[in-house]
Enzyme design. Sequence first.
Site, PDB file in Angstrom:
ATOM      1  N   ARG A  24       0.843  -1.291   0.033  1.00  0.00           N
ATOM      2  CA  ARG A  24       0.067  -0.014   0.083  1.00  0.00           C
ATOM      3  C   ARG A  24       0.808   1.233   0.157  1.00  0.00           C
ATOM      4  O   ARG A  24       2.061   1.228   0.353  1.00  0.00           O
ATOM      5  CB  ARG A  24      -0.891  -0.013   1.200  1.00  0.00           C
ATOM      6  CG  ARG A  24      -0.069  -0.104   2.588  1.00  0.00           C
ATOM      7  CD  ARG A  24      -0.955  -0.048   3.774  1.00  0.00           C
ATOM      8  NE  ARG A  24      -0.212  -0.118   4.943  1.00  0.00           N
ATOM      9  CZ  ARG A  24      -0.556   0.474   6.120  1.00  0.00           C
ATOM     10  NH1 ARG A  24      -1.885   0.886   6.209  1.00  0.00           N
ATOM     11  NH2 ARG A  24       0.298   0.422   7.238  1.00  0.00           N
ATOM     12  N   THR A 135      11.967   3.478   9.867  1.00  0.00           N
ATOM     13  CA  THR A 135      11.757   2.471   8.574  1.00  0.00           C
ATOM     14  C   THR A 135      12.170   3.384   7.425  1.00  0.00           C
ATOM     15  O   THR A 135      11.637   4.572   7.216  1.00  0.00           O
ATOM     16  CB  THR A 135      10.211   2.638   8.780  1.00  0.00           C
ATOM     17  OG1 THR A 135       9.750   1.585   9.761  1.00  0.00           O
ATOM     18  CG2 THR A 135       9.648   1.344   7.187  1.00  0.00           C
ATOM     19  N   LYS A 160      15.126   0.117   9.637  1.00  0.00           N
ATOM     20  CA  LYS A 160      14.266  -1.065   9.414  1.00  0.00           C
ATOM     21  C   LYS A 160      13.751  -0.740   7.956  1.00  0.00           C
ATOM     22  O   LYS A 160      13.072   0.073   7.602  1.00  0.00           O
ATOM     23  CB  LYS A 160      12.763  -1.004  10.245  1.00  0.00           C
ATOM     24  CG  LYS A 160      11.841  -1.994   9.940  1.00  0.00           C
ATOM     25  CD  LYS A 160      10.920  -2.468  11.086  1.00  0.00           C
ATOM     26  CE  LYS A 160       9.744  -2.886  10.695  1.00  0.00           C
ATOM     27  NZ  LYS A 160       8.700  -3.167  11.637  1.00  0.00           N
ATOM     28  N   LYS A 162      11.490  -2.672   4.750  1.00  0.00           N
ATOM     29  CA  LYS A 162      10.625  -3.473   4.288  1.00  0.00           C
ATOM     30  C   LYS A 162      10.865  -4.466   2.972  1.00  0.00           C
ATOM     31  O   LYS A 162      11.644  -3.604   2.049  1.00  0.00           O
ATOM     32  CB  LYS A 162       9.243  -2.803   3.914  1.00  0.00           C
ATOM     33  CG  LYS A 162       8.532  -1.780   5.087  1.00  0.00           C
ATOM     34  CD  LYS A 162       7.906  -2.775   5.811  1.00  0.00           C
ATOM     35  CE  LYS A 162       7.111  -2.099   6.979  1.00  0.00           C
ATOM     36  NZ  LYS A 162       6.175  -3.116   7.956  1.00  0.00           N
ATOM     37  N   ASP A 189      11.945  -6.443   7.391  1.00  0.00           N
ATOM     38  CA  ASP A 189      10.517  -6.984   7.492  1.00  0.00           C
ATOM     39  C   ASP A 189       9.942  -7.565   6.458  1.00  0.00           C
ATOM     40  O   ASP A 189       9.856  -6.667   5.433  1.00  0.00           O
ATOM     41  CB  ASP A 189       9.693  -5.842   8.048  1.00  0.00           C
ATOM     42  CG  ASP A 189       8.448  -6.292   8.776  1.00  0.00           C
ATOM     43  OD1 ASP A 189       8.084  -7.500   8.438  1.00  0.00           O
ATOM     44  OD2 ASP A 189       7.877  -5.642   9.426  1.00  0.00           O
ATOM     45  N   GLU A 217      11.951  -9.642  10.460  1.00  0.00           N
ATOM     46  CA  GLU A 217      10.484 -10.069  11.047  1.00  0.00           C
ATOM     47  C   GLU A 217       9.649 -10.699   9.989  1.00  0.00           C
ATOM     48  O   GLU A 217       9.569 -10.462   9.031  1.00  0.00           O
ATOM     49  CB  GLU A 217      10.007  -8.394  11.169  1.00  0.00           C
ATOM     50  CG  GLU A 217      10.100  -7.873  12.424  1.00  0.00           C
ATOM     51  CD  GLU A 217       9.250  -6.598  12.548  1.00  0.00           C
ATOM     52  OE1 GLU A 217       7.948  -6.387  12.392  1.00  0.00           O
ATOM     53  OE2 GLU A 217       9.832  -5.431  12.629  1.00  0.00           O
ATOM     54  N   ASP A 242       5.963 -11.230  14.239  1.00  0.00           N
ATOM     55  CA  ASP A 242       5.184 -10.017  14.362  1.00  0.00           C
ATOM     56  C   ASP A 242       3.792 -10.353  14.013  1.00  0.00           C
ATOM     57  O   ASP A 242       2.878 -10.800  15.123  1.00  0.00           O
ATOM     58  CB  ASP A 242       5.747  -8.835  13.222  1.00  0.00           C
ATOM     59  CG  ASP A 242       4.811  -7.585  13.567  1.00  0.00           C
ATOM     60  OD1 ASP A 242       3.868  -7.634  14.200  1.00  0.00           O
ATOM     61  OD2 ASP A 242       4.947  -6.760  12.770  1.00  0.00           O
ATOM     62  N   LYS A 266       2.716  -5.172  19.704  1.00  0.00           N
ATOM     63  CA  LYS A 266       2.046  -3.980  19.349  1.00  0.00           C
ATOM     64  C   LYS A 266       0.761  -3.994  20.039  1.00  0.00           C
ATOM     65  O   LYS A 266       0.107  -5.001  20.164  1.00  0.00           O
ATOM     66  CB  LYS A 266       1.792  -3.881  17.872  1.00  0.00           C
ATOM     67  CG  LYS A 266       2.973  -3.872  16.996  1.00  0.00           C
ATOM     68  CD  LYS A 266       2.749  -4.005  15.339  1.00  0.00           C
ATOM     69  CE  LYS A 266       4.026  -3.983  14.505  1.00  0.00           C
ATOM     70  NZ  LYS A 266       3.873  -4.482  13.361  1.00  0.00           N
ATOM     71  N   CYS A 294       4.721  -0.330  16.420  1.00  0.00           N
ATOM     72  CA  CYS A 294       3.365   0.349  16.222  1.00  0.00           C
ATOM     73  C   CYS A 294       2.945   0.344  14.894  1.00  0.00           C
ATOM     74  O   CYS A 294       3.682  -0.131  14.012  1.00  0.00           O
ATOM     75  CB  CYS A 294       3.615   1.739  16.768  1.00  0.00           C
ATOM     76  SG  CYS A 294       4.772   2.829  15.741  1.00  0.00           S
ATOM     77  N   ASP A 319      10.765   0.075  17.784  1.00  0.00           N
ATOM     78  CA  ASP A 319      10.207   0.397  16.519  1.00  0.00           C
ATOM     79  C   ASP A 319       9.028   1.406  16.673  1.00  0.00           C
ATOM     80  O   ASP A 319       7.974   0.796  16.306  1.00  0.00           O
ATOM     81  CB  ASP A 319      10.274  -1.010  15.771  1.00  0.00           C
ATOM     82  CG  ASP A 319       9.677  -0.433  14.401  1.00  0.00           C
ATOM     83  OD1 ASP A 319      10.117   0.606  13.703  1.00  0.00           O
ATOM     84  OD2 ASP A 319       8.925  -1.194  13.699  1.00  0.00           O
ATOM     85  N   ASP A 321       8.405   4.375  15.225  1.00  0.00           N
ATOM     86  CA  ASP A 321       8.571   5.822  14.431  1.00  0.00           C
ATOM     87  C   ASP A 321       7.272   6.523  13.923  1.00  0.00           C
ATOM     88  O   ASP A 321       7.350   7.066  12.975  1.00  0.00           O
ATOM     89  CB  ASP A 321       9.823   5.238  13.194  1.00  0.00           C
ATOM     90  CG  ASP A 321       9.054   4.185  12.140  1.00  0.00           C
ATOM     91  OD1 ASP A 321       7.835   3.778  12.644  1.00  0.00           O
ATOM     92  OD2 ASP A 321       9.717   3.862  11.241  1.00  0.00           O
TER      93      ASP A 321
END
Length: 362
Positions: A24, A135, A160, A162, A189, A217, A242, A266, A294, A319, A321
């Site tokens: 997304r 991130t 981090k 993705k 992640d 992750e 996660d 989370k 989060c 994490d 951010d």
Amino acid sequence: MKITEVKLALLSAPLRVPFRTALREVSHVEDIVVEVHTDDGAVGRGEAPPTAAVTGETLGSIAAALRGHIGPAIVGKDVRSLEELLLSIERSIVGNTSAKAAAEIAVWDLYAQYCGLPLYKLLGGGRNILETDITISVNDPETMAKDTADAISRGYDTLKIKVGENPALDIERLRAVRAAAPKAVIRIDANQAWSPRQAVNLLESMQAEGLNIELVEQPVKAKDIDGLQFVTNNSPVRVMADESMFSPLDAMTIMQRHAADYVNIKLMKCGGLANALRIISAAEVYGVECMIGCMLEAKVSVTAAVHLACAKGAITRVDLDGPALCSADPVSGGAEFNGKQIALPDAAGLGISGISGLRYLD
Ligand code: MG
């Protein structure tokens, strides 16, 4: 200190740059804020983001759960009976973990205000400063190298990244990030993108070429605990659960089987601080280190996560951010973000004094 009303509002905050993952692209944080009012004029605040892809919740479902089930379960009850309030929220409706977390955070805020303590002190914490990672959004390798250099120049030393969109391109992206930040801690992640064997192969090739990945992750599907365990047993990179871990029971299962080396807590997945504390207790028993994470959240719920992280030594990685990715902060008080450093004020409760620009829902 009787609860008289639960008010709902929309909070909107623009992001510095659009947040892009394999799934997304988002330009704004748009969350539901919960205000729990009492008959002596106190206000407790909580927040829930819509993360349909993770918890199944939307802005509409969060509002409906709070209005129809969670709110009515706590109105008329006394803030001083925290245990009873937490049970009432837990039993008000099945699932709906983010909606529950928002109400639960507001109730903890009120209870800590009643005790006259910042929440982290109420939870036994002695420190009020943390450092978070940041991130780097998924982009072409050149843009990611530029974003990395920018993050390093702003003082971040843990990144981090993705991954999972396209394995060959992911490795190129990681090369670009590593070249731009030779000394940074890099965690990745995969958000469930890989099969167990594919994960082991990819992680082996990343380490073989010296990318020096700290942890990965959620390499495999959330429900594939066997696959998660396979990666944990065979990968040269440490594995963090996660999306596989929502509840304390999930945490127990993963820890008993050693299906992951670390877990990512989370508040929006587990339903609030009470369940987060249960997960932390399990982690303490099993000697498992936790990260606190989060969603794309503004500062109300992230402030609650900061209080929890400041109170618990089992949380060794941060994490948080979300607010740092926003270009404007509508929340007065609460956690203060200064580059990678997050500090809590000494005010009672969450320490939040107000939120500007809320659009109240009736
Ligand atoms: Mg994750």
